[in-house]
Design a protein around this motif. Structure first.
Motif, PDB file in Angstrom:
ATOM      1  N   TYR A   9      -5.018   2.257  -1.059  1.00  0.00           N
ATOM      2  CA  TYR A   9      -5.105   0.841  -0.707  1.00  0.00           C
ATOM      3  C   TYR A   9      -5.143   0.021  -1.991  1.00  0.00           C
ATOM      4  O   TYR A   9      -6.035   0.175  -2.817  1.00  0.00           O
ATOM      5  CB  TYR A   9      -6.359   0.580   0.124  1.00  0.00           C
ATOM      6  CG  TYR A   9      -6.692  -0.885   0.319  1.00  0.00           C
ATOM      7  CD1 TYR A   9      -5.812  -1.731   0.976  1.00  0.00           C
ATOM      8  CD2 TYR A   9      -7.894  -1.410  -0.159  1.00  0.00           C
ATOM      9  CE1 TYR A   9      -6.121  -3.072   1.152  1.00  0.00           C
ATOM     10  CE2 TYR A   9      -8.216  -2.747   0.016  1.00  0.00           C
ATOM     11  CZ  TYR A   9      -7.326  -3.573   0.678  1.00  0.00           C
ATOM     12  OH  TYR A   9      -7.623  -4.898   0.843  1.00  0.00           O
ATOM     13  N   LEU A  22      -4.249   0.998   7.182  1.00  0.00           N
ATOM     14  CA  LEU A  22      -3.141   1.797   6.655  1.00  0.00           C
ATOM     15  C   LEU A  22      -3.321   3.278   6.888  1.00  0.00           C
ATOM     16  O   LEU A  22      -2.410   4.069   6.646  1.00  0.00           O
ATOM     17  CB  LEU A  22      -2.934   1.526   5.164  1.00  0.00           C
ATOM     18  CG  LEU A  22      -3.990   2.055   4.184  1.00  0.00           C
ATOM     19  CD1 LEU A  22      -3.418   2.071   2.760  1.00  0.00           C
ATOM     20  CD2 LEU A  22      -5.257   1.271   4.231  1.00  0.00           C
ATOM     21  N   ASN A  50      -4.456 -10.558  -2.322  1.00  0.00           N
ATOM     22  CA  ASN A  50      -5.001 -10.007  -1.077  1.00  0.00           C
ATOM     23  C   ASN A  50      -5.687 -11.102  -0.278  1.00  0.00           C
ATOM     24  O   ASN A  50      -6.471 -11.876  -0.818  1.00  0.00           O
ATOM     25  CB  ASN A  50      -6.033  -8.913  -1.354  1.00  0.00           C
ATOM     26  CG  ASN A  50      -5.410  -7.581  -1.743  1.00  0.00           C
ATOM     27  OD1 ASN A  50      -5.907  -6.933  -2.644  1.00  0.00           O
ATOM     28  ND2 ASN A  50      -4.352  -7.170  -1.093  1.00  0.00           N
ATOM     29  N   TYR A  79     -12.206   5.480  -0.867  1.00  0.00           N
ATOM     30  CA  TYR A  79     -12.388   4.313  -0.001  1.00  0.00           C
ATOM     31  C   TYR A  79     -13.732   4.394   0.714  1.00  0.00           C
ATOM     32  O   TYR A  79     -14.501   3.452   0.699  1.00  0.00           O
ATOM     33  CB  TYR A  79     -11.238   4.250   1.010  1.00  0.00           C
ATOM     34  CG  TYR A  79     -11.229   3.022   1.883  1.00  0.00           C
ATOM     35  CD1 TYR A  79     -10.455   1.918   1.553  1.00  0.00           C
ATOM     36  CD2 TYR A  79     -11.987   2.961   3.056  1.00  0.00           C
ATOM     37  CE1 TYR A  79     -10.432   0.784   2.361  1.00  0.00           C
ATOM     38  CE2 TYR A  79     -11.972   1.836   3.869  1.00  0.00           C
ATOM     39  CZ  TYR A  79     -11.199   0.745   3.513  1.00  0.00           C
ATOM     40  OH  TYR A  79     -11.195  -0.373   4.323  1.00  0.00           O
ATOM     41  N   ASP A 137       0.827  -1.208   0.000  1.00  0.00           N
ATOM     42  CA  ASP A 137       0.000   0.000   0.000  1.00  0.00           C
ATOM     43  C   ASP A 137       0.862   1.259   0.000  1.00  0.00           C
ATOM     44  O   ASP A 137       2.090   1.195   0.113  1.00  0.00           O
ATOM     45  CB  ASP A 137      -0.938  -0.014   1.219  1.00  0.00           C
ATOM     46  CG  ASP A 137      -1.950  -1.153   1.154  1.00  0.00           C
ATOM     47  OD1 ASP A 137      -2.373  -1.500   0.032  1.00  0.00           O
ATOM     48  OD2 ASP A 137      -2.308  -1.702   2.211  1.00  0.00           O
ATOM     49  N   PRO A 190      -9.699   1.875   8.107  1.00  0.00           N
ATOM     50  CA  PRO A 190      -8.664   1.291   7.247  1.00  0.00           C
ATOM     51  C   PRO A 190      -7.319   1.262   7.988  1.00  0.00           C
ATOM     52  O   PRO A 190      -6.823   2.314   8.423  1.00  0.00           O
ATOM     53  CB  PRO A 190      -8.601   2.249   6.042  1.00  0.00           C
ATOM     54  CG  PRO A 190      -9.793   3.156   6.170  1.00  0.00           C
ATOM     55  CD  PRO A 190     -10.161   3.185   7.611  1.00  0.00           C
ATOM     56  N   THR A 214      -8.918   3.525  -3.111  1.00  0.00           N
ATOM     57  CA  THR A 214      -8.698   2.119  -3.447  1.00  0.00           C
ATOM     58  C   THR A 214      -8.362   2.027  -4.926  1.00  0.00           C
ATOM     59  O   THR A 214      -8.980   2.698  -5.741  1.00  0.00           O
ATOM     60  CB  THR A 214      -9.965   1.288  -3.165  1.00  0.00           C
ATOM     61  OG1 THR A 214     -10.269   1.356  -1.765  1.00  0.00           O
ATOM     62  CG2 THR A 214      -9.752  -0.177  -3.555  1.00  0.00           C
TER      63      THR A 214
END
Length: 310
Positions: free
Chosen positions: A201, A151, A207, A126, A85, A149, A114
């Motif tokens: 992201y 991150l 994933n 996102y 990311d 999220p 995203t």
């Protein structure tokens, strides 16, 4: 930064930290037993920047990798960034400014974007929650879905010292962060969500969130583990139980009785009911052949509960 076989993307992730407008950071990369060139790439960065530290360990999966980084961290704030990311270059600066404006918030998070593979040009928002959110409110929200999220998060290390490290239970694999937010909420931590989009992201074929059975097992385990009846309404409890029952039935159907029994027995600890014990006996005795009977038990109990609540 936990990293497992992240050679394709890790340089871009590291560079997004190096490019931060706030410079007083340390980046702890935890190479979690990678078999590709992840370690070689990370090593090169440590030679050129003393703020970057590399920890190499045998593969212990995501929770253990994050825990190694949390344990080694020296700062007052902890931030998370997976090795595939990207952070926007003023992410830390803006979040530290927000922390000064919202001193009661123990967790600062943000919105972001995203994107798929390397297609950053077509990134989409996102979508998350914003504003100061109390511990009770974030607890309820996190039972609807994971709105935080990982991150994007910056959390006070003092709070992590109090609640402990991330859960390394393999049944929570992939939802360690979700579990952490609920644990922080139970601890009484307030969250602050920023409107700023401060991350990218990346979604791609490897994933872990692509494995629906694995993610549903982790989600159900997290829900059961952090269940506090006094913080939820009857309707919310019914919805959570319904979700867990669906997950149990899905594992019975595919013959994964170990996982089904684990969830069913944990649900019995939360709400002792004879139908739970009977369901466990059926699953143990008949495996996937018990699917229709177990599903019938769950439906009958749900109807009974609905009738009693009227």
């Amino acid at each position: 930064m936990p990293a497992f076989n992240a050679g394709e993307y890790i340089a871009e992730a590291i560079n997004s930290v190096i490019s931060q407008t706030f410079y007083n950071w340390e980046l702890i990369i935890v190479n979690d037993g990678s078999t590709d060139n992840t370690r070689k790439i990370a090593d090169k960065f440590t030679l050129n920047d003393e703020r970057i530290i590399l920890i190499n360990q045998q593969n212990k999966r995501l929770g253990a990798a994050r825990n190694a980084g949390i344990t080694a961290a020296q700062g007052k704030w902890i931030a998370f960034l997976d090795a595939d990311d990207i952070w926007v270059n003023d992410k830390l600066e803006k979040q530290l400014s927000a922390a000064k404006l919202e001193p009661d918030a123990g967790v600062i998070f943000s919105d972001g974007f995203t994107f798929y593979d390397d297609n950053k040009e077509n990134a989409v928002p996102y979508g998350t929650k914003t504003g100061l959110i109390s511990s009770d409110a974030i607890y309820k929200l996190e039972y609807e879905g994971n709105y935080i999220p990982v991150l994007s998060v910056m959390v006070k290390k003092a709070h992590l010292d109090e609640i402990g490290l991330q859960d390394e239970n393999p049944y929570i694999y992939g939802c360690e962060d979700w579990d952490y937010w609920l644990r922080l909420a139970i601890h009484g931590t307030s969250f602050y969500g920023m409107e700023d989009r401060l991350f990218y992201y990346r979604k791609h074929s490897s994933n872990m969130s692509n494995d629906n059975n694995l993610m549903n097992l982790a989600k159900a385990t997290v829900f059961i583990k952090n269940f506090k009846k006094e913080l939820l309404t009857r309707a919310e409890i019914s919805r959570i139980a319904g979700f867990v029952n669906i997950v149990i039935c899905s594992f019975v159907k595919i013959g994964k009785t170990k996982e089904a029994l684990f969830l069913n027995n944990r649900m019995y600890e939360v709400s002792k009911g004879i139908f739970r014990k009977l369901s466990s006996l059926l699953i143990t005795a008949f495996g996937n052949r018990s699917y229709y009977l177990v599903r019938m038990f769950f439906k009958a109990n749900s109807s009974l509960r609905a009738g009693n609540s009227r």
